[in-house]
Design a protein around this motif. Sequence first.
Motif, PDB file in Angstrom:
ATOM      1  N   UNK A 109       8.059  62.025  -6.455  1.00 46.47           N
ATOM      2  CA  UNK A 109       9.346  61.852  -5.763  1.00 46.47           C
ATOM      3  C   UNK A 109      10.248  60.993  -6.635  1.00 46.47           C
ATOM      4  N   UNK A 110      11.413  61.537  -6.938  1.00 48.32           N
ATOM      5  CA  UNK A 110      12.390  60.806  -7.757  1.00 48.32           C
ATOM      6  C   UNK A 110      13.662  60.650  -6.927  1.00 48.32           C
ATOM      7  N   UNK A 111      14.024  59.402  -6.659  1.00 45.82           N
ATOM      8  CA  UNK A 111      15.225  59.155  -5.851  1.00 45.82           C
ATOM      9  C   UNK A 111      16.311  58.608  -6.786  1.00 45.82           C
ATOM     10  N   UNK A 112      17.414  59.337  -6.881  1.00 46.80           N
ATOM     11  CA  UNK A 112      18.525  58.863  -7.715  1.00 46.80           C
ATOM     12  C   UNK A 112      18.462  59.415  -9.122  1.00 46.80           C
ATOM     13  N   UNK A 113      19.328  58.858  -9.981  1.00 42.33           N
ATOM     14  CA  UNK A 113      19.554  59.449 -11.313  1.00 42.33           C
ATOM     15  C   UNK A 113      19.227  58.468 -12.434  1.00 42.33           C
ATOM     16  N   UNK A 114      18.443  57.425 -12.169  1.00 40.54           N
ATOM     17  CA  UNK A 114      18.146  56.441 -13.208  1.00 40.54           C
ATOM     18  C   UNK A 114      17.629  57.151 -14.475  1.00 40.54           C
ATOM     19  N   UNK A 115      18.322  56.968 -15.623  1.00 37.28           N
ATOM     20  CA  UNK A 115      17.955  57.740 -16.823  1.00 37.28           C
ATOM     21  C   UNK A 115      16.519  57.469 -17.292  1.00 37.28           C
ATOM     22  N   UNK A 116      16.101  56.200 -17.261  1.00 36.43           N
ATOM     23  CA  UNK A 116      14.738  55.888 -17.714  1.00 36.43           C
ATOM     24  C   UNK A 116      13.721  56.558 -16.792  1.00 36.43           C
ATOM     25  N   UNK A 138      13.302  65.864  -5.845  1.00 39.39           N
ATOM     26  CA  UNK A 138      14.446  65.045  -6.257  1.00 39.39           C
ATOM     27  C   UNK A 138      15.293  64.756  -5.042  1.00 39.39           C
ATOM     28  N   UNK A 139      15.551  63.492  -4.794  1.00 35.33           N
ATOM     29  CA  UNK A 139      16.423  63.118  -3.693  1.00 35.33           C
ATOM     30  C   UNK A 139      17.631  62.374  -4.256  1.00 35.33           C
ATOM     31  N   UNK A 140      18.794  62.502  -3.603  1.00 38.59           N
ATOM     32  CA  UNK A 140      19.975  61.830  -4.139  1.00 38.59           C
ATOM     33  C   UNK A 140      19.862  60.304  -4.027  1.00 38.59           C
ATOM     34  N   UNK A 141      20.636  59.593  -4.845  1.00 40.33           N
ATOM     35  CA  UNK A 141      20.616  58.125  -4.835  1.00 40.33           C
ATOM     36  C   UNK A 141      21.015  57.567  -3.472  1.00 40.33           C
ATOM     37  N   UNK A 166      13.108  59.605   2.741  1.00 33.08           N
ATOM     38  CA  UNK A 166      11.997  59.461   1.787  1.00 33.08           C
ATOM     39  C   UNK A 166      10.667  59.496   2.554  1.00 33.08           C
ATOM     40  N   UNK A 167      10.609  58.772   3.673  1.00 32.44           N
ATOM     41  CA  UNK A 167       9.360  58.715   4.448  1.00 32.44           C
ATOM     42  C   UNK A 167       8.997  60.099   4.994  1.00 32.44           C
ATOM     43  N   UNK A 168      10.022  60.860   5.391  1.00 36.72           N
ATOM     44  CA  UNK A 168       9.774  62.213   5.931  1.00 36.72           C
ATOM     45  C   UNK A 168       9.132  63.093   4.856  1.00 36.72           C
ATOM     46  N   UNK A 169       9.648  62.996   3.614  1.00 35.74           N
ATOM     47  CA  UNK A 169       9.057  63.799   2.529  1.00 35.74           C
ATOM     48  C   UNK A 169       7.613  63.367   2.280  1.00 35.74           C
ATOM     49  N   UNK A 170       7.372  62.074   2.379  1.00 36.51           N
ATOM     50  CA  UNK A 170       5.991  61.595   2.163  1.00 36.51           C
ATOM     51  C   UNK A 170       5.075  62.123   3.268  1.00 36.51           C
ATOM     52  N   UNK A 171       5.575  62.137   4.523  1.00 34.17           N
ATOM     53  CA  UNK A 171       4.780  62.697   5.637  1.00 34.17           C
ATOM     54  C   UNK A 171       4.347  64.124   5.311  1.00 34.17           C
ATOM     55  N   UNK A 172       5.311  64.910   4.824  1.00 32.35           N
ATOM     56  CA  UNK A 172       5.016  66.323   4.520  1.00 32.35           C
ATOM     57  C   UNK A 172       3.947  66.427   3.429  1.00 32.35           C
ATOM     58  N   UNK A 201       3.253  60.395  -6.004  1.00 33.87           N
ATOM     59  CA  UNK A 201       3.773  59.296  -6.819  1.00 33.87           C
ATOM     60  C   UNK A 201       5.258  59.145  -6.519  1.00 33.87           C
ATOM     61  N   UNK A 202       5.673  57.953  -6.199  1.00 33.87           N
ATOM     62  CA  UNK A 202       7.097  57.692  -6.014  1.00 33.87           C
ATOM     63  C   UNK A 202       7.565  56.899  -7.227  1.00 33.87           C
ATOM     64  N   UNK A 203       8.482  57.477  -7.986  1.00 34.89           N
ATOM     65  CA  UNK A 203       8.949  56.795  -9.203  1.00 34.89           C
ATOM     66  C   UNK A 203       9.786  55.580  -8.808  1.00 34.89           C
ATOM     67  N   UNK A 204       9.442  54.431  -9.379  1.00 34.79           N
ATOM     68  CA  UNK A 204      10.182  53.194  -9.121  1.00 34.79           C
ATOM     69  C   UNK A 204      11.109  52.927 -10.310  1.00 34.79           C
ATOM     70  N   UNK A 205      12.211  52.231 -10.147  1.00 33.47           N
ATOM     71  CA  UNK A 205      12.666  51.569  -8.916  1.00 33.47           C
ATOM     72  C   UNK A 205      13.343  52.547  -7.955  1.00 33.47           C
ATOM     73  N   UNK A 206      13.451  52.097  -6.693  1.00 29.61           N
ATOM     74  CA  UNK A 206      14.136  52.870  -5.659  1.00 29.61           C
ATOM     75  C   UNK A 206      15.509  52.256  -5.409  1.00 29.61           C
ATOM     76  N   UNK A 207      16.459  53.075  -4.924  1.00 30.43           N
ATOM     77  CA  UNK A 207      17.770  52.492  -4.572  1.00 30.43           C
ATOM     78  C   UNK A 207      17.602  51.408  -3.508  1.00 30.43           C
TER      79      UNK A 207
END
Length: 285
Positions: free
Chosen positions: A39-46, A69-72, A79-85, A96-102
């Motif tokens: 799960x990637x939330x936002x557009x952080x380049x790194x 991919x979820x928007x920033x 996010x929690x709903x996607x994790x439930x699924x 895996x949830x890519x950190x950092x989160x917004x």
Amino acid sequence: MTAHIIDGKAVAAKIRGEQKERILRMQAAHGVTPGLAVILVGEDPASQVYVRNKITACREVGIRSELIKLPATASQAEVLKRIDELNADKGIHGILVQLPLPKQVDVHAVLEHIDFHKDVDGFHLYNVGGLITGHTVFPPCTPYGVQKLLEHEKINVEGLNVVVVGASNIVGKPMALMLMQQDATVCICHKKTRDLAQFTTLADILVVAAGVPGLIQPQMVKPGAVVIDVGINRLPDGRIVGDVDFEGVSKKASAITPVPGGVGPMTIAMLLFNTVESAERSVAA
Ligand code: NAD
């Protein structure tokens, strides 16, 4: 003394090859392909680069990966709903949830929401707590990678003085707990430690994860020590270096990891390892 260079790239390649074989065996015997959801939330380049590297590594060994991919602007509830699924999805063995989160998304709430049997990053509180008792389901990938490097070098840490420089939740603290579990005598240092050298010179094994280039100089290292440099720092001239003065310290240590090519490649290798492990456990269950 000139230190033996610990080749993390080669060890990681060997581990990746072993995962490939485990996957082929699992597919042949049970028709199961390990699945990793990222799960990637936002557009952080790194973060985008890290996620791309993980997905490529999955493809190379035969793990099916799914990028969500979820928007920033995504809410915590989304996010929690996607994790439930994903928790309920039998084809997904690792989440895996890519950190950092917004900032509107609470990282602890998110990590605690992942089914700890699919927590291949090892960041769920259950897995973190398990490091204390030696019952973690998945050790976190970077310290696990360091452990595998030490094993590969046939270094038995039992009874040795280990000094870990850096006390973050993802590297320093779990590293210290994992080494303590193996009966090393462990000391953790951090940025408030007074007279760092007083501690580092006692280390038979020195693990450095501070994010400070040149932090460890030769006079801070015991002759013959094993030095593991977890740091990854980009210098203004674009070079990537660790936290250890490699040139100087490699004249004093008995073994040392380079940066790049040391611990870095091991982190992704252990993510693949944990994902395959999870799939094998699901088959066995
Ligand atoms: P962090 O910033 O979360 O933690 C750094 C730790 O180092 C803190 O505990 C801090 O107190 C300590 N520290 C900072 N300056 C210090 C000093 N002068 N003396 C002693 N201790 C000091 O960082 P992190 O996420 O743990 O990462 C640490 C380093 O490891 C970074 O360079 C990071 O890029 C790298 N890293 C590499 C991998 C990999 O795969 N090789 C994975 C994760 C992190």
